[in-house]
Design a protein around this motif. Structure first.
Motif, mmCIF file in Angstrom:
data_model
loop_
_atom_site.group_PDB
_atom_site.id
_atom_site.type_symbol
_atom_site.label_atom_id
_atom_site.label_comp_id
_atom_site.label_asym_id
_atom_site.label_seq_id
_atom_site.Cartn_x
_atom_site.Cartn_y
_atom_site.Cartn_z
ATOM 1 N N LEU A 48 9.508 1.320 11.144
ATOM 2 C CA LEU A 48 8.508 0.484 10.790
ATOM 3 C C LEU A 48 8.353 -0.484 10.615
ATOM 4 N N ASP A 49 8.987 -1.577 10.542
ATOM 5 C CA ASP A 49 9.326 -3.438 10.821
ATOM 6 C C ASP A 49 9.263 -3.527 11.878
ATOM 7 N N ALA A 50 9.426 -2.658 13.249
ATOM 8 C CA ALA A 50 9.076 -3.041 14.506
ATOM 9 C C ALA A 50 7.214 -2.669 14.762
ATOM 10 N N LEU A 51 6.305 -2.130 13.647
ATOM 11 C CA LEU A 51 4.685 -1.630 14.012
ATOM 12 C C LEU A 51 4.424 -2.420 13.229
ATOM 13 N N PHE A 52 4.842 -3.253 12.252
ATOM 14 C CA PHE A 52 4.117 -3.957 11.222
ATOM 15 C C PHE A 52 5.174 -5.390 10.238
ATOM 16 N N THR A 53 4.265 -6.443 10.464
ATOM 17 C CA THR A 53 4.442 -7.373 10.321
ATOM 18 C C THR A 53 4.567 -6.994 8.198
ATOM 19 N N PHE A 54 5.745 -7.949 7.701
ATOM 20 C CA PHE A 54 5.865 -8.131 6.234
ATOM 21 C C PHE A 54 5.737 -9.172 5.492
ATOM 22 N N GLN A 55 4.668 -9.180 4.877
ATOM 23 C CA GLN A 55 5.176 -10.537 3.525
ATOM 24 C C GLN A 55 4.308 -10.453 2.425
ATOM 25 N N ASP A 56 4.684 -10.825 1.310
ATOM 26 C CA ASP A 56 4.016 -10.836 -0.409
ATOM 27 C C ASP A 56 2.954 -10.884 -0.142
ATOM 28 N N GLY A 57 2.304 -10.441 -1.244
ATOM 29 C CA GLY A 57 1.128 -10.404 -1.822
ATOM 30 C C GLY A 57 0.401 -9.222 -1.757
ATOM 31 N N GLY A 58 -0.808 -9.135 -2.807
ATOM 32 C CA GLY A 58 -1.415 -8.096 -3.280
ATOM 33 C C GLY A 58 -1.072 -8.018 -5.058
ATOM 34 N N PRO A 59 -1.492 -7.200 -5.911
ATOM 35 C CA PRO A 59 -0.806 -6.168 -7.352
ATOM 36 C C PRO A 59 0.606 -6.266 -6.831
ATOM 37 N N PRO A 60 0.943 -6.511 -8.172
ATOM 38 C CA PRO A 60 2.721 -6.470 -8.128
ATOM 39 C C PRO A 60 2.652 -4.191 -8.078
ATOM 40 N N GLY A 61 4.001 -4.336 -7.016
ATOM 41 C CA GLY A 61 4.351 -3.109 -6.499
ATOM 42 C C GLY A 61 3.262 -2.431 -5.500
ATOM 43 N N ALA A 62 2.104 -2.715 -5.248
ATOM 44 C CA ALA A 62 0.735 -2.484 -4.515
ATOM 45 C C ALA A 62 1.645 -2.384 -3.089
ATOM 46 N N LEU A 63 0.638 -1.554 -1.362
ATOM 47 C CA LEU A 63 1.171 -1.447 -0.205
ATOM 48 C C LEU A 63 -0.723 -2.267 -0.108
ATOM 49 N N THR A 64 -0.595 -2.829 0.925
ATOM 50 C CA THR A 64 -1.840 -3.786 1.829
ATOM 51 C C THR A 64 -1.522 -3.406 2.726
ATOM 52 N N LEU A 65 -2.378 -2.151 4.107
ATOM 53 C CA LEU A 65 -2.658 -2.333 4.903
ATOM 54 C C LEU A 65 -3.465 -2.987 5.951
ATOM 55 N N ARG A 66 -2.931 -3.862 6.963
ATOM 56 C CA ARG A 66 -3.649 -3.810 7.839
ATOM 57 C C ARG A 66 -3.868 -3.805 8.818
ATOM 58 N N PRO A 67 -4.954 -2.302 9.488
ATOM 59 C CA PRO A 67 -4.665 -1.964 10.371
ATOM 60 C C PRO A 67 -4.896 -2.106 11.692
ATOM 61 N N GLY A 68 -5.305 -3.082 12.279
ATOM 62 C CA GLY A 68 -6.415 -4.119 12.648
ATOM 63 C C GLY A 68 -7.207 -3.433 13.577
ATOM 64 N N GLY A 69 -8.071 -2.221 13.479
ATOM 65 C CA GLY A 69 -8.045 -1.505 14.244
ATOM 66 C C GLY A 69 -7.501 -0.857 15.478
#
Length: 274
Positions: A48-69
């Motif tokens: 997964l970390d080869a396909l996506f970058t990670f950063q902190d953000g959003g509500p605690p414990g939640a996942l936010t996905l930015r597909p960018g197309g």
């Protein structure tokens, strides 16, 4: 623990199967549990970390996905708790087999969203494809719990074989809405295609106007007062699921009962003719 934002590195290429990318995994093992997860993209498997970058953000414990197309299939598949937010469109099977938690798609999603869903909440701010809340491919059990609200339109066979729960589509849906429905409630704000409720046995479909033509297996119960509509309206307004074109007061509706050849006693309630 803060939330995690996943941003696609390279949006070009085949769809990515996001099965297993869930808030539960983040809660149990932290960021490392997600980073090493193997995802299928095309014919290959990638961390997964080869396909996506990670950063902190959003509500605690939640996942936010930015597909960018990029096309992300299977977002929220099997989810049991927590929150996922997709900042854009996602592909097929969004929220399929979902059992709990909340999945919010800020764009549109593909076919089989909420297929086989048993609990939780799916919110789609755009459109949904075919088989919304229907059985998974090859399955026989449609949605049997939870709630789905689509702000736009949806495709064919919405709620096929539905057993329980709520599907609310503010726009228009395609053909065979509620086909072979066993129970549950489907709300459609802007009309439907041919043959709604085909072979339905129980359950309720709420429409703004009668389908044209009225399916031959339904008898016309006429215009009557249905006191439960006040309770349904309040609940759906509170949940953002009552279409803007529906009456905001009153209990009168025209009731179509069927599908009689299937021995059904389900109902199609026509609200704007009251």
């Amino acid at each position: 623990m803060s939330g995690v934002v996943l941003t696609i590195r390279d949006p070009a290429g085949p769809p990515i199967d996001m099965t297993g990318v869930l808030p539960e995994r983040l809660a149990e093992g932290g960021r490392e549990a997600l980073a090493g997860l193997a995802l299928v993209r095309g014919r290959g498997r990638h961390r997964l970390d080869a396909l996506f970058t990670f950063q902190d953000g959003g509500p605690p414990g939640a996942l936010t996905l930015r597909p960018g197309g990029a096309v992300l299939d299977g977002v929220g598949t099997g989810m049991t708790a927590g929150d996922i937010r997709v900042e854009g469109d996602c592909g097929a099977y969004a929220g399929s087999a979902m059992r709990g938690g909340t999945l919010t798609v800020e764009g549109s999603c593909g076919a089989f969203a909420a297929a086989g869903m048993t609990g939780g909440c799916l919110r789609v701010l755009g459109d949904a494809g075919d088989f919304l809340g229907a059985p998974l491919a090859g399955g026989t059990r449609g949605m049997s719990g939870g709630s789905v609200v689509v702000a736009g339109n949806a495709g064919d066979r919405v709620g096929e074989r539905m057993r329980r729960g709520l599907i609310a589509v503010h726009g228009r849906v395609g053909s065979l809405c509620g086909a072979r429905m066993i129970a549950g409630t489907i709300v459609v704000g802007a009309g439907c295609g041919p043959d709604p409720g085909q072979a339905m046995r129980r359950g309720s479909i709420l429409l703004p106007r009668a389908p044209e033509p009225v399916p031959s297996g339904f008898s016309d119960g006429g215009m009557n007062d249905w006191l439960f509509l006040e309770l349904v309206r309040k609940e759906l307004i509170d949940g953002g699921a009552w279409p803007s074109g529906f009456p905001t007061a009153g209990t009168r509706a025209r009731r179509l009962i069927g599908d009689r050849p299937a021995g059904g006693i389900g109902e199609v309630l026509i609200l704007s003719e009251a």
